[in-house]
Enzyme design. Structure first.
Site, PDB file in Angstrom:
ATOM      1  N   GLU A 147      -7.493 -51.175 -35.542  1.00  0.00           N
ATOM      2  CA  GLU A 147      -6.607 -50.016 -35.439  1.00  0.00           C
ATOM      3  C   GLU A 147      -6.067 -49.926 -34.012  1.00  0.00           C
ATOM      4  O   GLU A 147      -6.702 -50.396 -33.065  1.00  0.00           O
ATOM      5  CB  GLU A 147      -7.418 -48.758 -35.830  1.00  0.00           C
ATOM      6  N   ASP A 148      -4.903 -49.328 -33.872  1.00  0.00           N
ATOM      7  CA  ASP A 148      -4.335 -49.172 -32.525  1.00  0.00           C
ATOM      8  C   ASP A 148      -5.003 -48.044 -31.755  1.00  0.00           C
ATOM      9  O   ASP A 148      -5.401 -48.208 -30.615  1.00  0.00           O
ATOM     10  CB  ASP A 148      -2.803 -48.968 -32.586  1.00  0.00           C
TER      11      ASP A 148
ATOM     12  N   ASP B 214      -7.209 -41.046 -32.833  1.00  0.00           N
ATOM     13  CA  ASP B 214      -6.778 -39.811 -32.181  1.00  0.00           C
ATOM     14  C   ASP B 214      -7.652 -38.675 -32.741  1.00  0.00           C
ATOM     15  O   ASP B 214      -8.748 -38.437 -32.245  1.00  0.00           O
ATOM     16  CB  ASP B 214      -5.285 -39.642 -32.490  1.00  0.00           C
TER      17      ASP B 214
ATOM     18  N   PHE C 229       0.507 -39.095 -24.989  1.00  0.00           N
ATOM     19  CA  PHE C 229       1.142 -39.859 -26.059  1.00  0.00           C
ATOM     20  C   PHE C 229       1.510 -41.244 -25.533  1.00  0.00           C
ATOM     21  O   PHE C 229       2.307 -41.387 -24.609  1.00  0.00           O
ATOM     22  CB  PHE C 229       2.379 -39.139 -26.598  1.00  0.00           C
TER      23      PHE C 229
ATOM     24  N   ARG D 249       7.568 -50.733 -29.348  1.00  0.00           N
ATOM     25  CA  ARG D 249       6.412 -51.508 -29.821  1.00  0.00           C
ATOM     26  C   ARG D 249       6.293 -52.835 -29.075  1.00  0.00           C
ATOM     27  O   ARG D 249       5.218 -53.422 -29.006  1.00  0.00           O
ATOM     28  CB  ARG D 249       6.533 -51.801 -31.321  1.00  0.00           C
TER      29      ARG D 249
HETATM   30  P1  5GP Z   1      -5.429 -39.804 -36.261  1.00  0.00           P
HETATM   31  O1  5GP Z   1      -5.535 -39.660 -37.748  1.00  0.00           O
HETATM   32  O2  5GP Z   1      -6.634 -40.440 -35.620  1.00  0.00           O
HETATM   33  O3  5GP Z   1      -5.092 -38.486 -35.605  1.00  0.00           O
HETATM   34  O4  5GP Z   1      -4.135 -40.657 -36.010  1.00  0.00           O
HETATM   35  C1  5GP Z   1      -4.118 -41.976 -35.766  1.00  0.00           C
HETATM   36  C2  5GP Z   1      -2.704 -42.509 -35.826  1.00  0.00           C
HETATM   37  O5  5GP Z   1      -1.764 -41.614 -35.192  1.00  0.00           O
HETATM   38  C3  5GP Z   1      -2.605 -43.795 -35.067  1.00  0.00           C
HETATM   39  O6  5GP Z   1      -2.898 -44.905 -35.900  1.00  0.00           O
HETATM   40  C4  5GP Z   1      -1.169 -43.791 -34.574  1.00  0.00           C
HETATM   41  O7  5GP Z   1      -0.337 -44.308 -35.578  1.00  0.00           O
HETATM   42  C5  5GP Z   1      -0.857 -42.327 -34.379  1.00  0.00           C
HETATM   43  N1  5GP Z   1      -1.057 -41.926 -32.971  1.00  0.00           N
HETATM   44  C6  5GP Z   1      -2.039 -41.147 -32.483  1.00  0.00           C
HETATM   45  N2  5GP Z   1      -1.922 -41.005 -31.144  1.00  0.00           N
HETATM   46  C7  5GP Z   1      -0.844 -41.715 -30.774  1.00  0.00           C
HETATM   47  C8  5GP Z   1      -0.224 -41.983 -29.513  1.00  0.00           C
HETATM   48  O8  5GP Z   1      -0.621 -41.542 -28.423  1.00  0.00           O
HETATM   49  N3  5GP Z   1       0.880 -42.792 -29.546  1.00  0.00           N
HETATM   50  C9  5GP Z   1       1.368 -43.317 -30.697  1.00  0.00           C
HETATM   51  N4  5GP Z   1       2.455 -44.073 -30.605  1.00  0.00           N
HETATM   52  N5  5GP Z   1       0.808 -43.093 -31.909  1.00  0.00           N
HETATM   53  C10 5GP Z   1      -0.296 -42.301 -31.940  1.00  0.00           C
END
Ligand code: 5GP
Length: 175
Positions: free
Chosen positions: A97-98, A101, A150, A163
């Site tokens: 996963e990237d 959050d 972000f 990207r």
């Molecule tokens: P979560 O469900 O953990 O809140 O969200 C995870 C997803 O939200 C990540 O896979 C990503 O796609 C997006 N996301 C969360 N934080 C960021 C951020 O700082 N930058 C970007 N580009 N995407 C984010």
């Protein structure tokens, strides 16, 4: 949307950390039947560097998700828009996963994968924002812990842009 990008983590630092994670995975998965699952789109760059740092026979598969939320926050309601192409039953799965959050997306994802009866599932995430945690998710291989900003670049987007940046940055929308 044409803001300035401030470097958060440079390309060299990312590559060095990925080599460390790759060596750790190589040691820990000797003799195992590894499937690396890339969660699209954000982790395609991280996955491509991580698999090249793992010195083991492995296969790679892809999942695409759509997360519903108010735009800045995911709701935890996640739809799989493109599923794995092969069964993972009995396999040792490493989900890539990237960023974790709130943790809502990965909590859903990991539960969904467990239902496919793999031998094991571990999570590799390039980034973690602990300040935003709503559901705790265990990250087995973590690149970097970051503050609540972000992030863009190295696979992560803002409105599908950025990207292709080779480093991780923060967008200054005033810039
Ligand atoms: P979560 O469900 O953990 O809140 O969200 C995870 C997803 O939200 C990540 O896979 C990503 O796609 C997006 N996301 C969360 N934080 C960021 C951020 O700082 N930058 C970007 N580009 N995407 C984010």
């Amino acid at each position: 949307m044409n803001g300035k990008v401030r470097t958060l983590i440079d390309a060299e630092t990312i590559q060095k950390r990925i080599k460390e994670l790759g060596s750790q995975i190589t040691t820990e998965y000797q003799g195992r039947d590894v499937v690396v699952v890339c969660v699209l789109k954000g982790s395609f760059v991280f996955t491509s560097d991580l698999v090249r740092a793992i010195d083991l026979p492995l296969s790679v598969d892809f999942l695409a998700l759509r997360s519903y939320g108010d735009g800045t926050e995911s709701s935890g309601v996640v739809q799989i828009t493109s599923d794995l192409t092969k069964p993972i039953e009995g396999k040792d799965v490493i989900v890539v996963e990237d960023i974790v959050d709130t943790g809502l997306t990965m909590a859903y994802m990991l539960q969904n994968l467990e239902a496919k009866r793999p031998r094991s599932v571990r999570l590799a995430s390039l980034l973690h924002k602990p300040a935003r945690t709503r559901v705790p998710v265990k990250i087995d291989y973590l690149g970097f812990t970051i503050e609540d900003v972000f992030v863009i670049g190295y696979g992560l987007d803002y409105a599908e842009r950025y990207r292709n940046l080779p480093y991780l940055g923060v967008l200054d929308l005033e810039g």
